[in-house]
Motif scaffolding. Structure first.
Motif, PDB file in Angstrom:
ATOM      1  N   ALA A   7       0.859  -1.194   0.000  1.00 12.29           N
ATOM      2  CA  ALA A   7       0.000   0.000   0.000  1.00 12.29           C
ATOM      3  C   ALA A   7       0.891   1.238   0.000  1.00 12.29           C
ATOM      4  O   ALA A   7       1.674   1.462   0.920  1.00 12.29           O
ATOM      5  N   ARG A   8       0.778   2.038  -1.072  1.00 15.06           N
ATOM      6  CA  ARG A   8       1.660   3.200  -1.213  1.00 15.06           C
ATOM      7  C   ARG A   8       0.862   4.367  -1.763  1.00 15.06           C
ATOM      8  O   ARG A   8      -0.042   4.182  -2.569  1.00 15.06           O
ATOM      9  N   ALA A   9       1.254   5.561  -1.407  1.00 17.87           N
ATOM     10  CA  ALA A   9       0.587   6.739  -1.964  1.00 17.87           C
ATOM     11  C   ALA A   9       1.643   7.603  -2.627  1.00 17.87           C
ATOM     12  O   ALA A   9       2.768   7.746  -2.114  1.00 17.87           O
ATOM     13  N   ALA A  10       1.262   8.163  -3.791  1.00 16.07           N
ATOM     14  CA  ALA A  10       2.170   9.099  -4.458  1.00 16.07           C
ATOM     15  C   ALA A  10       2.259  10.364  -3.619  1.00 16.07           C
ATOM     16  O   ALA A  10       1.286  10.763  -2.976  1.00 16.07           O
ATOM     17  N   ALA A  11       3.431  10.957  -3.618  1.00 17.66           N
ATOM     18  CA  ALA A  11       3.638  12.148  -2.780  1.00 17.66           C
ATOM     19  C   ALA A  11       4.391  13.205  -3.587  1.00 17.66           C
ATOM     20  O   ALA A  11       4.959  12.913  -4.643  1.00 17.66           O
ATOM     21  N   SER A  12       4.380  14.425  -3.081  1.00 15.62           N
ATOM     22  CA  SER A  12       5.201  15.472  -3.704  1.00 15.62           C
ATOM     23  C   SER A  12       6.655  15.205  -3.294  1.00 15.62           C
ATOM     24  O   SER A  12       6.924  14.465  -2.336  1.00 15.62           O
ATOM     25  N   TRP A  13       7.576  15.845  -3.994  1.00 20.99           N
ATOM     26  CA  TRP A  13       8.989  15.664  -3.632  1.00 20.99           C
ATOM     27  C   TRP A  13       9.255  16.164  -2.211  1.00 20.99           C
ATOM     28  O   TRP A  13      10.006  15.552  -1.454  1.00 20.99           O
ATOM     29  N   GLU A  14       8.605  17.260  -1.867  1.00 19.85           N
ATOM     30  CA  GLU A  14       8.825  17.824  -0.529  1.00 19.85           C
ATOM     31  C   GLU A  14       8.406  16.822   0.552  1.00 19.85           C
ATOM     32  O   GLU A  14       9.154  16.552   1.494  1.00 19.85           O
ATOM     33  N   GLU A  15       7.194  16.253   0.360  1.00 22.57           N
ATOM     34  CA  GLU A  15       6.701  15.268   1.341  1.00 22.57           C
ATOM     35  C   GLU A  15       7.610  14.053   1.390  1.00 22.57           C
ATOM     36  O   GLU A  15       7.921  13.530   2.469  1.00 22.57           O
ATOM     37  N   ALA A  16       8.021  13.609   0.222  1.00 20.07           N
ATOM     38  CA  ALA A  16       8.818  12.376   0.157  1.00 20.07           C
ATOM     39  C   ALA A  16      10.191  12.563   0.796  1.00 20.07           C
ATOM     40  O   ALA A  16      10.671  11.696   1.533  1.00 20.07           O
ATOM     41  N   ILE A  17      10.826  13.709   0.537  1.00 20.12           N
ATOM     42  CA  ILE A  17      12.148  13.960   1.138  1.00 20.12           C
ATOM     43  C   ILE A  17      12.006  14.079   2.649  1.00 20.12           C
ATOM     44  O   ILE A  17      12.826  13.551   3.421  1.00 20.12           O
ATOM     45  N   ARG A  18      10.921  14.759   3.071  1.00 18.06           N
ATOM     46  CA  ARG A  18      10.698  14.893   4.519  1.00 18.06           C
ATOM     47  C   ARG A  18      10.495  13.506   5.146  1.00 18.06           C
ATOM     48  O   ARG A  18      11.070  13.176   6.176  1.00 18.06           O
ATOM     49  N   ALA A  19       9.696  12.672   4.470  1.00 21.14           N
ATOM     50  CA  ALA A  19       9.421  11.330   5.013  1.00 21.14           C
ATOM     51  C   ALA A  19      10.695  10.487   5.042  1.00 21.14           C
ATOM     52  O   ALA A  19      10.958   9.767   6.009  1.00 21.14           O
ATOM     53  N   ALA A  20      11.501  10.592   3.983  1.00 20.80           N
ATOM     54  CA  ALA A  20      12.736   9.802   3.934  1.00 20.80           C
ATOM     55  C   ALA A  20      13.705  10.264   5.018  1.00 20.80           C
ATOM     56  O   ALA A  20      14.364   9.433   5.683  1.00 20.80           O
ATOM     57  N   ALA A  21      13.797  11.583   5.223  1.00 19.80           N
ATOM     58  CA  ALA A  21      14.708  12.116   6.247  1.00 19.80           C
ATOM     59  C   ALA A  21      14.245  11.684   7.633  1.00 19.80           C
ATOM     60  O   ALA A  21      15.063  11.290   8.478  1.00 19.80           O
ATOM     61  N   ALA A  22      12.933  11.716   7.867  1.00 17.34           N
ATOM     62  CA  ALA A  22      12.400  11.309   9.173  1.00 17.34           C
ATOM     63  C   ALA A  22      12.663   9.823   9.399  1.00 17.34           C
ATOM     64  O   ALA A  22      13.071   9.410  10.495  1.00 17.34           O
ATOM     65  N   GLU A  23      12.464   9.039   8.350  1.00 18.49           N
ATOM     66  CA  GLU A  23      12.660   7.584   8.440  1.00 18.49           C
ATOM     67  C   GLU A  23      14.125   7.254   8.763  1.00 18.49           C
ATOM     68  O   GLU A  23      14.418   6.530   9.699  1.00 18.49           O
ATOM     69  N   LEU A  24      15.033   7.823   7.982  1.00 21.59           N
ATOM     70  CA  LEU A  24      16.453   7.510   8.177  1.00 21.59           C
ATOM     71  C   LEU A  24      17.006   8.162   9.439  1.00 21.59           C
ATOM     72  O   LEU A  24      17.774   7.546  10.185  1.00 21.59           O
ATOM     73  N   GLY A  25      16.616   9.437   9.660  1.00 22.62           N
ATOM     74  CA  GLY A  25      17.143  10.184  10.813  1.00 22.62           C
ATOM     75  C   GLY A  25      16.658   9.597  12.126  1.00 22.62           C
ATOM     76  O   GLY A  25      17.364   9.650  13.137  1.00 22.62           O
TER      77      GLY A  25
END
Ligand code: SF4
Ligand code: SF4
Ligand code: FES
Length: 502
Positions: A293-311
């Motif tokens: 289950a995945r949702a398309a996101a804007s680049w801003e949302e995706a970078i924020r989510a990736a940074a939160a996930e990794l950080g």
């Protein structure tokens, strides 16, 4: 002791003074100041038989016109390429070529890039005077990717000389005599299996040798040409990518005396269809549930989510790269890994056994590494893992419990549970893959043909390429994406300064 300077000679060509090293031909001297003298049999990578006579020019004081492709430039010489005697002679030569040449430009693949068309248009007679029936040879399959249209041949013998001198695999010859002369193969297989034979299509100045793969696919004037680097082995041949309607139509070699001279291999030339694949990841995706289950996101949302996930995740970081991504992307990945506390980066890349050299130009060989940037990855301390078909080697990463980053590897053999144990899993790729199923964030990246970047070839020459295709959807260059992610994690740029210089 200083090496002796090469002696120079100064002459005038069409009233313009030019100084060239002694031994330079008039044709090359003219070329050096932007004057193009017509040529058929002359090719800079081959011997010069001076047989086509289309390069005749007037040398003031000489008793007859000179074949500029073999006549040495001399001190004080006055050359006229556009004088009436020179033009009249070349008009006559062209008229002879046209006596037998079919007028089939509208259906000829060479039309628009044909040297007979160009020269007749520039300096030929307006009307032919021949009333004789034209000689007819028809079409022949020369094997490999090569078709021969005998009626269009101007008998320059470039193809024969390429096979003899460069490929050193004499498979073509001139047979018959006089008006019946024709290029032919010795055996039924023709050039089949000769690994550099596609170059004879490139150097044929007319539409006598054409590519089966490109046959009637596009008109020359509809193609856009972009300078690039072949991605199919670590030789890094300089190429042009020819595109139409945002699709790659063919690859052609681009001159580079240090890497591939004027040539490329058939293996590399034939492998471009993957650049036209339509099944792409076109938007950043954020997982919303347990599985797919995945949702398309804007680049801003995706970078924020990736940074939160990794950080926010615990544990060491491990990363998988690809030898098909640019140096810039590899450096950005290494910077990110360092920003996350440092960790091992591995890559997988296909490899074969044995090189396939071009005997007439020894610097060129189809290399064992069938990816363009193994050297770039290794220069950054990344380790190659897996088998020669770029599978395996990721077993410990598949079950890694810390942070996991994948850049460009399609994970074809990985399966849907890859990364299931990871505290954070980020996937950057161009094509959908089962192996990204457990990634929290999937980021779409461009292929090399859709971005600007560089590869490091087997001899550690760093070579730039330019974007030839528009990226699909929201895909962006991996280097840009990784840099944005590093910035979102709050790490200063240049954290890897020492390593970048290594
Ligand atoms: S086939 Fe082309 S390259 Fe070969 S001799 Fe004829 S014109 Fe020249
Ligand atoms: S030798 Fe390598 S880089 Fe050159 S065309 Fe062939 S595959 Fe491409
Ligand atoms: S190019 Fe000079 S004779 Fe052919």
């Amino acid at each position: 002791m200083d090496a002796p300077k090469p002696q120079a000679v100064t002459l005038t060509i069409d009233e313009r003074e030019v100084t060239v090293p002694k031994g330079t031909t008039i044709l090359r001297a003219a070329e050096s100041i932007g004057i193009e003298i017509p040529r058929y049999c002359y090719h800079p990578g081959l011997s010069s038989p001076a047989q086509c006579r289309i390069c005749l020019v007037e040398v003031v004081g000489a008793p007859k016109l000179a074949a500029s492709c073999v006549t040495e430039a001399m001190e004080g010489q006055q050359v006229r390429t556009q004088s009436e005697p020179a033009l009249e002679m070349r008009r006559g030569v062209l008229e002879f070529y046209l006596a037998n040449h079919p007028l089939d430009c509208p259906i000829c693949d060479q039309s628009g890039e044909c040297k007979l068309q160009d020269y007749v248009h520039a300096e030929g007679r307006e009307h032919g005077r021949s009333r004789e029936p034209k000689r007819v040879f028809g079409r022949d399959d020369f094997g490999g990717d090569v078709l021969f249209y005998g009626d269009r041949c101007v008998m320059c013998t470039r193809c024969v000389r390429f096979m003899n001198e460069m490929a050193q695999d004499p498979r073509l010859a001139v047979v018959e005599r006089g008006n019946r002369s024709i290029i032919d193969t010795f055996f039924d297989e023709g050039v089949e299996g000769s690994p550099y034979s596609g170059n004879i299509v490139d150097i044929c100045p007319v539409g006598a040798l054409v590519s089966k793969d490109f046959l009637h696919k596009a008109r020359a004037w509809d193609l856009e040409h972009t300078p690039s680097v072949c991605p199919n082995c670590s030789q890094g041949c300089n190429i042009e990518i020819h595109t139409r309607d945002n699709l790659v139509q063919r690859l052609k070699p681009r001159d580079n005396p240090e890497v591939n001279q004027y040539w490329m291999c058939d293996y590399g030339r034939a492998r471009y269809e993957w650049l036209n694949r339509g099944d792409r990841i076109e938007a950043p995706l954020i997982r919303t549930g347990e599985r797919d289950a995945r949702a398309a996101a804007s680049w801003e949302e995706a970078i924020r989510a990736a940074a939160a996930e990794l950080g926010g995740a615990e544990g060491p970081v491990r990363a998988v790269a690809s030898a098909f991504v640019s140096n810039e992307a590899l450096v950005a990945l290494a910077t990110l890994v360092e920003a996350l506390g440092g960790g091992e980066i591995v890559f997988r890349s296909p490899r074969t056994v044995g090189e396939i050299p071009l005997p007439g130009f020894e610097k060129l060989a189809r290399r064992e590494d069938l990816a363009p940037n193994r050297e770039g990855a290794e220069a950054l301390g990344m380790k190659r893992v897996g088998t020669n078909d770029a599978t395996g080697g990721l077993e410990s990463l598949a079950a890694h419990a810390g942070k996991l980053v994948v850049l460009g590897d399609e994970l074809e053999d990985a399966g849907p549970e890859f990364g299931a144990e990871a505290a954070a899993y980020l996937y950057l790729g161009s094509y959908p893959t089962e192996g990204a199923g457990r990634a929290k964030v999937v980021l779409p990246i461009t292929t090399f043909a859709e971005e600007e970047g560089s590869f490091t070839n087997h001899a550690r020459i760093v070579q730039r390429y330019e974007p030839a295709l528009q990226a699909p959807g929201m895909a962006r260059p991996a280097a840009t994406v990784l840099e944005a992610l590093r910035a979102a994690l709050g790490t200063p740029a240049g954290a890897l300064a020492g390593r970048r210089g290594s």
